[in-house]
Write a protein that holds these residues in place. Structure first.
Motif, PDB file in Angstrom:
ATOM      1  N   UNK A 110     -39.941   4.926 -27.069  1.00 57.33           N
ATOM      2  CA  UNK A 110     -38.719   4.604 -25.924  1.00 57.33           C
ATOM      3  C   UNK A 110     -37.600   5.065 -26.464  1.00 57.33           C
ATOM      4  N   UNK A 111     -37.222   5.434 -27.657  1.00 58.82           N
ATOM      5  CA  UNK A 111     -36.036   5.725 -28.258  1.00 58.82           C
ATOM      6  C   UNK A 111     -35.978   7.263 -27.711  1.00 58.82           C
ATOM      7  N   UNK A 112     -37.058   8.053 -28.026  1.00 61.57           N
ATOM      8  CA  UNK A 112     -36.944   9.539 -27.531  1.00 61.57           C
ATOM      9  C   UNK A 112     -37.063   9.748 -26.165  1.00 61.57           C
ATOM     10  N   UNK A 113     -37.473   8.847 -25.280  1.00 62.54           N
ATOM     11  CA  UNK A 113     -37.613   8.902 -23.726  1.00 62.54           C
ATOM     12  C   UNK A 113     -36.154   8.487 -23.433  1.00 62.54           C
ATOM     13  N   UNK A 114     -35.577   7.519 -24.022  1.00 65.85           N
ATOM     14  CA  UNK A 114     -34.149   7.486 -23.557  1.00 65.85           C
ATOM     15  C   UNK A 114     -32.954   8.408 -23.967  1.00 65.85           C
ATOM     16  N   UNK A 115     -33.285   9.026 -25.194  1.00 63.24           N
ATOM     17  CA  UNK A 115     -32.559  10.408 -25.261  1.00 63.24           C
ATOM     18  C   UNK A 115     -32.859  11.659 -24.303  1.00 63.24           C
ATOM     19  N   UNK A 116     -34.075  11.724 -23.841  1.00 63.23           N
ATOM     20  CA  UNK A 116     -34.308  12.649 -22.732  1.00 63.23           C
ATOM     21  C   UNK A 116     -33.430  12.052 -21.611  1.00 63.23           C
ATOM     22  N   UNK A 117     -33.637  11.083 -21.062  1.00 61.74           N
ATOM     23  CA  UNK A 117     -32.914  10.686 -19.818  1.00 61.74           C
ATOM     24  C   UNK A 117     -31.325  10.938 -20.132  1.00 61.74           C
ATOM     25  N   UNK A 118     -30.719  10.519 -21.348  1.00 58.28           N
ATOM     26  CA  UNK A 118     -29.622  10.915 -21.464  1.00 58.28           C
ATOM     27  C   UNK A 118     -28.981  12.302 -21.393  1.00 58.28           C
ATOM     28  N   UNK A 119     -29.857  13.345 -21.741  1.00 55.94           N
ATOM     29  CA  UNK A 119     -29.652  14.661 -21.659  1.00 55.94           C
ATOM     30  C   UNK A 119     -29.829  14.966 -20.242  1.00 55.94           C
ATOM     31  N   UNK A 168      -5.596  25.254 -24.428  1.00 53.21           N
ATOM     32  CA  UNK A 168      -5.653  26.533 -24.499  1.00 53.21           C
ATOM     33  C   UNK A 168      -6.638  27.304 -25.103  1.00 53.21           C
ATOM     34  N   UNK A 169      -6.991  26.501 -26.410  1.00 56.66           N
ATOM     35  CA  UNK A 169      -8.260  27.185 -26.874  1.00 56.66           C
ATOM     36  C   UNK A 169      -9.567  27.020 -26.135  1.00 56.66           C
ATOM     37  N   UNK A 170      -9.809  26.088 -25.277  1.00 56.03           N
ATOM     38  CA  UNK A 170     -11.043  25.962 -24.554  1.00 56.03           C
ATOM     39  C   UNK A 170     -11.063  27.127 -23.537  1.00 56.03           C
ATOM     40  N   UNK A 171      -9.773  27.282 -22.956  1.00 55.88           N
ATOM     41  CA  UNK A 171      -9.540  27.802 -21.567  1.00 55.88           C
ATOM     42  C   UNK A 171      -9.478  29.432 -22.114  1.00 55.88           C
ATOM     43  N   UNK A 172      -9.390  29.760 -23.301  1.00 55.39           N
ATOM     44  CA  UNK A 172      -9.548  31.209 -23.677  1.00 55.39           C
ATOM     45  C   UNK A 172     -10.671  31.644 -23.371  1.00 55.39           C
ATOM     46  N   UNK A 173     -10.509  33.133 -23.427  1.00 54.74           N
ATOM     47  CA  UNK A 173     -12.106  33.759 -23.246  1.00 54.74           C
ATOM     48  C   UNK A 173     -13.060  33.464 -24.437  1.00 54.74           C
ATOM     49  N   UNK A 174     -12.390  33.467 -25.644  1.00 54.28           N
ATOM     50  CA  UNK A 174     -13.469  33.196 -26.899  1.00 54.28           C
ATOM     51  C   UNK A 174     -13.900  31.689 -26.565  1.00 54.28           C
ATOM     52  N   UNK A 175     -13.096  30.670 -26.089  1.00 53.52           N
ATOM     53  CA  UNK A 175     -13.428  29.294 -26.131  1.00 53.52           C
ATOM     54  C   UNK A 175     -14.320  29.063 -25.067  1.00 53.52           C
ATOM     55  N   UNK A 176     -14.282  29.855 -23.823  1.00 60.97           N
ATOM     56  CA  UNK A 176     -15.309  29.867 -22.742  1.00 60.97           C
ATOM     57  C   UNK A 176     -16.708  30.496 -23.113  1.00 60.97           C
ATOM     58  N   UNK A 177     -16.608  31.627 -24.017  1.00 56.57           N
ATOM     59  CA  UNK A 177     -17.820  32.360 -24.311  1.00 56.57           C
ATOM     60  C   UNK A 177     -18.689  31.308 -25.438  1.00 56.57           C
ATOM     61  N   UNK A 178     -17.844  30.607 -26.311  1.00 53.14           N
ATOM     62  CA  UNK A 178     -18.497  29.552 -26.942  1.00 53.14           C
ATOM     63  C   UNK A 178     -19.189  28.578 -26.436  1.00 53.14           C
ATOM     64  N   UNK A 179     -18.446  28.028 -25.525  1.00 54.87           N
ATOM     65  CA  UNK A 179     -19.254  26.786 -24.507  1.00 54.87           C
ATOM     66  C   UNK A 179     -20.174  27.243 -23.881  1.00 54.87           C
ATOM     67  N   UNK A 180     -20.313  28.546 -23.280  1.00 60.24           N
ATOM     68  CA  UNK A 180     -21.411  29.059 -22.620  1.00 60.24           C
ATOM     69  C   UNK A 180     -22.751  29.092 -23.472  1.00 60.24           C
ATOM     70  N   UNK A 181     -22.342  29.609 -24.731  1.00 59.25           N
ATOM     71  CA  UNK A 181     -23.585  29.987 -25.807  1.00 59.25           C
ATOM     72  C   UNK A 181     -24.148  28.439 -26.317  1.00 59.25           C
ATOM     73  N   UNK A 182     -23.180  27.609 -26.387  1.00 60.10           N
ATOM     74  CA  UNK A 182     -23.736  25.990 -26.631  1.00 60.10           C
ATOM     75  C   UNK A 182     -24.405  25.454 -25.604  1.00 60.10           C
ATOM     76  N   UNK A 183     -24.152  25.630 -24.400  1.00 62.55           N
ATOM     77  CA  UNK A 183     -24.774  25.378 -23.084  1.00 62.55           C
ATOM     78  C   UNK A 183     -26.166  25.856 -23.275  1.00 62.55           C
ATOM     79  N   UNK A 184     -26.304  27.126 -23.379  1.00 61.28           N
ATOM     80  CA  UNK A 184     -27.590  27.878 -23.492  1.00 61.28           C
ATOM     81  C   UNK A 184     -28.514  27.251 -24.537  1.00 61.28           C
ATOM     82  N   UNK A 185     -27.908  26.850 -25.502  1.00 61.85           N
ATOM     83  CA  UNK A 185     -28.880  26.495 -26.891  1.00 61.85           C
ATOM     84  C   UNK A 185     -29.169  25.057 -26.326  1.00 61.85           C
ATOM     85  N   UNK A 186     -28.633  24.095 -25.577  1.00 67.24           N
ATOM     86  CA  UNK A 186     -28.925  22.956 -25.184  1.00 67.24           C
ATOM     87  C   UNK A 186     -29.811  23.017 -24.021  1.00 67.24           C
ATOM     88  N   UNK A 187     -29.826  24.021 -23.052  1.00 69.58           N
ATOM     89  CA  UNK A 187     -30.808  23.931 -21.953  1.00 69.58           C
ATOM     90  C   UNK A 187     -32.271  23.555 -22.290  1.00 69.58           C
TER      91      UNK A 187
END
Length: 304
Positions: free
Chosen positions: A87-96, A16-35
Motif C-alpha cells: 500500500x505504501x508503494x501504491x500511494x507513492x504511485x498515486x502521488x506521482x 532568474x536561474x530557473x527562467x534562464x535557458x540553462x535552468x529551463x534545460x535542466x528542468x526539462x531533463x529532470x522531467x524526462x527522467x521522471x516520466x
C-alpha cells in the motif's frame, strides 16, 4: 529590514536561474527522467515476487523446527511486510500521477486492501499448517483425507468457513481495491506529448517479470473475472482517450502491456490444463482457471 531585502534578492536570483535557458534545460531533463517511474515499478515488482510469490516457497525451504506450528512462520512475516510495503508503494504511485485523482476513493481502497490482505494472512497461515499435516490443495475441504472424518462433523463447517475467509472474502477485499487503485492510476496516465509515450529500455526489461507475477496473482488468487473486467475497462479508457487525441504515457503503457501479456499467459495456462480431470472437478463452472499450487500438489509433489 536588511535581511528581508536579502531574502527577496535570493528568491529573485533563484527565479532568474530557473527562467534562464540553462535552468529551463535542466528542468526539462529532470522531467524526462521522471516520466517513467522505474524505481516504483521495480520495487513493486520485486516485493511482489519476494514477499507474495516467495512466501509459500520460503515456508517449504526453511526447516520446520525453526518455526513451530503454534508460532508465525517465515511466510507469515513475509505477508506482514507485504501488507505494509505494497500500500505504501501504491500511494507513492498515486502521488506521482500527473493528473488529479479521487483521493477519497484511493484512501478507502487502501484501507480495504490492508484489511483484506490481513484476513488472508491469518487464513493462509493456518492453511499452510494444514498442508504440513497432509491437506491436499487440489481437493475440496470436505474431500480432504485429514478433514472428512473429523468428529464432530460441525468442525468441517469451521474449516469451510476458514477456506471462505482465506480464498474468497480475503481475496476479494484484497484484490478488488488493488485493481481499483491501479485503474485509477491508469486513468491519469494519458498525454499528447510524443516523448512521454515512449517506454524506456528499463521498462521493457521489467515488463516480463511484471506480467508473469500478474499471471500468478490472477491464477492463484482466482480473480480471473476481476482481472478481465479491469483489463476491459483499461481498453475502453484507451479508446475513449484516443478519441480526444491522447495516448498512454510510458507508465500507462507499461501497465497496459503488462496486463496484455498476462491475458496471454492465463490463456496458455488454461489451454495446457484444459483436459485435466482432477482439476476440472475442483474448478467447475464457466471460467476454468486452476491454481498453480493445486497443480503443484497434484502433479509435482505427489510424483516426487
Amino acid at each position: 529590514m536588511h535581511s528581508v531585502r536579502k531574502r527577496r534578492g535570493n528568491a529573485s536570483h533563484r527565479t532568474q536561474q530557473i527562467s534562464s535557458p540553462s535552468g529551463l534545460k535542466e528542468n526539462v531533463l529532470q522531467k524526462k527522467r521522471q516520466w517513467f517511474h522505474f524505481d516504483l515499478w521495480f520495487c513493486l515488482t520485486l516485493q511482489n515476487w519476494v514477499l507474495d510469490f516467495g512466501r509459500p516457497i520460503v515456508m517449504i525451504i526453511l526447516p520446520l523446527e525453526w518455526f513451530p506450528l503454534n508460532k508465525p512462520s517465515a511466510g507469515d512475516y513475509f505477508h506482514m511486510a507485504y501488507n505494509v510495503i505494497t500500500p505504501f508503494l501504491m500511494l507513492k504511485l498515486i502521488e506521482r500521477s500527473p493528473s488529479a485523482l479521487p483521493r477519497s476513493t484511493v484512501y478507502l481502497s487502501i484501507i480495504t486492501f490492508v484489511m483484506g490482505a490481513s484476513i488472508h494472512l491469518v487464513g493462509d497461515s493456518i492453511n499452510h499448517r494444514l498442508i504440513l499435516s497432509g491437506y491436499q490443495l487440489h481437493l475440496s475441504v470436505r474431500e480432504n483425507p485429514i478433514i472428512k472424518d473429523l468428529k464432530p462433523a460441525s468442525l468441517i463447517d469451521s474449516f469451510e468457513l476458514l477456506y471462505y475467509y482465506d480464498e474468497q472474502l480475503g481475496h476479494l477485499m484484497w484484490y478488488i481495491p488493488f485493481f481499483i487503485i491501479l485503474f485509477i492510476y491508469f486513468t491519469g496516465c494519458f498525454t499528447e506529448v510524443e516523448e512521454q509515450k515512449k517506454m524506456p529500455v528499463s521498462g521493457w526489461l521489467l515488463l516480463g517479470p511484471s506480467a508473469l507475477y500478474y499471471w500468478y496473482l490472477v491464477t492463484e488468487g482466482q480473480i480471473t473475472e476481476l482481472f478481465l473486467l479491469t483489463f476491459l475497462a483499461m481498453v475502453a479508457m484507451v479508446i475513449y482517450q484516443q478519441c480526444k487525441g491522447l495516448s498512454p504515457d510510458s507508465n500507462g503503457l507499461f501497465l497496459f502491456c503488462s496486463f496484455s501479456v498476462t491475458v496471454l499467459l492465463v490463456a496458455l495456462w488454461v489451454g495446457y490444463l484444459w483436459n485435466d480431470p482432477v482439476l476440472r472437478n475442483k474448478y467447475p463452472g464457466l471460467i476454468y482457471v486452476p491454481e498453480p499450487w493445486s497443480y503443484y500438489t497434484l502433479h509435482i509433489k505427489n510424483d516426487n
